[in-house]
Scaffold this active site. Structure first.
Site, PDB file in Angstrom:
ATOM      1  N   CYS A   1       0.835  -1.190   0.000  1.00 30.69           N
ATOM      2  CA  CYS A   1       0.000   0.000   0.000  1.00 30.69           C
ATOM      3  C   CYS A   1       0.876   1.247   0.000  1.00 30.69           C
ATOM      4  O   CYS A   1       2.058   1.195   0.333  1.00 30.69           O
ATOM      5  CB  CYS A   1      -0.901   0.037   1.233  1.00 30.69           C
ATOM      6  SG  CYS A   1      -1.992  -1.372   1.397  1.00 30.69           S
ATOM      7  N   GLY A   2       0.241   2.346  -0.352  1.00 28.92           N
ATOM      8  CA  GLY A   2       0.831   3.645  -0.094  1.00 28.92           C
ATOM      9  C   GLY A   2       0.080   4.239   1.076  1.00 28.92           C
ATOM     10  O   GLY A   2      -1.149   4.258   1.080  1.00 28.92           O
TER      11      GLY A   2
END
Length: 582
Positions: free
Chosen positions: A2-3
């Protein structure tokens, strides 16, 4: 993968600043997680507000789990990681929910992370205590950046930023940090992973000076020490078999000879078993869809994907070759595996510009890549292997280095960071040709050989240290190599690879592999002496694994740095200098 992005602030002015900082990071954060983007604004205490954002690359469970994840009591989790093993491992289900539930039911947040094995960075707000926790795993395999502005009472955490966001630093992978939002001013505490030592103290002091805040040191999270003991004086019996091979003029026969030794063979088998387990879990823990088919799967369409889902950054060298041969055992036989080999255009005279492209990109890693590819196809003839030739012109390098890669590297900026970052970015983009036909890999997982040189003594400096200072000094150096790999390599490489919506997975840095190797004596990992030159003594234990797996030529390829093998780096430049091209 994820970011994650989090901005903590106090007043309306800083709320506007939040929009500014998020706009700077938005493009880079969303590139990391193209499958789902969500954000939340939350009142965290009487003084503090938070903006939480996550972009998700779906890698676990039967469906995408939205983040920020919020439980029934209002705790907030941003999780960029994989729980591959340990007490919280969940099989085929998504580990975001498992972690959130474990955190909700525990009074001691730091102790929950003691039960996790796998790469991660995270941000967690515990509502009952008004504490915001954040950090990276003990090896530091995933990126997390920190920006603290004392005069404005603002803190920003993000997976990746850009040069526009000045005064940002990498969160050191030394423990779990905490911000107490019951206080009116920015404050920090740290729960160290291990008992603080001199290196920890140096990092904390530098961090305090950089951020302008005192850091309160709390209790240690992990109660055991995985560092190796020092072995000052090896016995004659320890070295006898290594010193007396009758085949030193033939590296492959030397490996065969050493494999006849019962103790050596036991170590080879132990390491091989751990590497197989590390590769297996990193291949199996994923949805069975490539980048091309994932959109249909997210729309609940029934689809069978037989495209390549696994790619390997493939120089043809020892580290990537071993991962490739092991991966063949765990990827469905009807699926191809992409072997991605990058080469940068040679600097040639204008009069020679009419040379064929093959000549302009015939760099050392392309040559070894093709040699190992031939050996691999003979060993695994039933598999469809895609040897992806990624050829990067000087013009394309300059274009993306100045417009994209420079921001992903930030805050790192040396010539070494530039050359390695560019090489990894173009390799992980995986756009090239297969059998002279245009091809862009649809894989969502990339296996990388990071960590092998640090664990198994693969650098020339290891040979120099042994020659001048002895085994004790080499043992200490190998410990230091692993301890500092997060700040030298891993955060940078995570930001680079993830920019293409792919996830890097690092089997050599699996906790079980690292723990086993670090308890070995240094001469049981490598033997970089005059009797065992480059291509034999360096990473000796790993070469023995390759030999037993079936590699003949590849097992004795000398170590070659990625930046030189792909011909992106200029050997006349000082790698530690600041790059003026970024």
């Amino acid at each position: 993968m994820c970011g994650i992005f989090c901005h903590i602030f106090q007043n309306e002015k800083n709320d506007k600043q939040t929009s500014h900082e998020w706009n700077i990071c938005r493009d880079f954060i969303t590139a990391r997680g193209p499958d789902k983007l969500s954000e939340r604004f939350e009142s965290l205490s009487s003084n503090w507000f938070g903006h939480f954002v996550s972009s998700v690359l779906w890698m676990q469970g039967s469906n995408v789990i939205e983040q920020p994840a919020i439980d029934s009591t209002g705790n907030i989790l941003l999780w960029n990681g994989d729980i591959f093993s340990g007490k919280l491992a969940q099989g085929d289900s998504c580990d975001t929910n498992a972690l959130l539930n474990a955190l909700q039911s525990s009074l001691n947040v730091a102790s929950v992370f003691e039960r996790i094995q796998g790469p991660y960075s995270f941000i967690y707000f515990q509502k009952s205590t008004k504490l915001l926790y954040f950090g990276r795993d003990i090896i530091g395999r995933h990126s997390l950046l920190l920006r603290l502005t004392n005069d404005e009472n603002v803190l920003t955490l993000t997976s990746v930023a850009s040069k526009e966001l000045d005064r940002i630093i990498e969160v050191p992978a030394i423990g779990i940090f905490a911000l107490n939002l019951s206080h009116s001013r920015i404050n920090l505490a740290c729960y160290p992973w291990r008992e603080p030592d001199l290196r920890f103290t140096d990092i904390i002091e530098a961090l305090e000076a950089n951020l302008g805040v005192d850091i309160d040191i709390k209790e240690t999270v992990l109660k055991y020490d995985t560092s190796t003991c020092l072995h000052l004086h090896p016995n004659i019996d320890d070295l006898e078999y290594l010193e007396n091979s009758p085949f030193f003029d033939n590296p492959y026969k030397t490996l065969e000879y050493l494999l006849e030794n019962k103790l050596i063979q036991e170590r080879v088998d132990n390491l091989s078993q751990l590497l197989h387990a590390a590769v297996e879990v990193r291949i199996n823990k994923q949805p069975k869809f490539c980048k091309t088919c994932i959109a249909s799967a997210l729309n609940d369409e029934s689809i069978v994907c037989d495209h390549a889902k696994i790619g390997i950054l493939f120089s043809g060298g020892l580290d990537s070759a071993i991962l490739t041969l092991i991966a063949d055992k765990y990827v469905d036989q009807h699926e191809p595996i992409d072997l991605i080999n990058v080469a940068f255009e040679k600097s040639i005279n204008t009069s020679k510009r009419n040379n064929e492209a093959e000549d302009r990109y015939d760099v050392p890693d392309r040559k070894t890549g093709k040699q190992t590819f031939i050996e691999l196809t003979n060993l695994c003839s039933k598999r469809k292997w895609n040897f992806v030739e990624v050829n990067i012109s000087q013009a394309e390098l300059q274009k993306y280095r100045s417009s994209r890669i420079c921001n992903l590297l930030y805050p790192l900026c040396t010539i070494l960071d530039e050359s390695l970052g560019c090489a990894v970015w173009f390799a992980s983009r995986a756009k090239g040709t297969v059998d002279s036909e245009k091809y862009e890999s649809p894989c969502r997982i990339l296996l990388l050989g990071m960590g092998a040189d640090e664990l198994f003594g693969g650098y020339m400096r290891h040979r120099t240290i042994l020659r001048h200072k002895g085994w004790d000094a080499l043992s200490q150096e190998l410990n230091i190599e692993v301890a500092r790999i997060s700040e030298r390599n891993l955060g940078r490489d995570d930001r680079i690879v993830s920019d293409h919506g792919r996830q890097s997975r690092l089997p050599y840095l699996d906790e079980n592999v690292v723990e086993y190797v670090q308890q070995l004596k240094p001469w049981e990992r490598c033997y970089p002496t005059d009797k065992m030159p480059s291509g034999l003594g360096d990473k000796l234990l790993l070469r023995l694994v390759a030999c037993k797996l079936g590699f003949r030529n590849t097992a004795n390829f000398p170590k070659r740095a990625f930046q030189f093998g792909s011909r992106i780096a200029n050997g006349k430049e000082n790698a530690k200098n600041i790059s003026d091209r970024l």
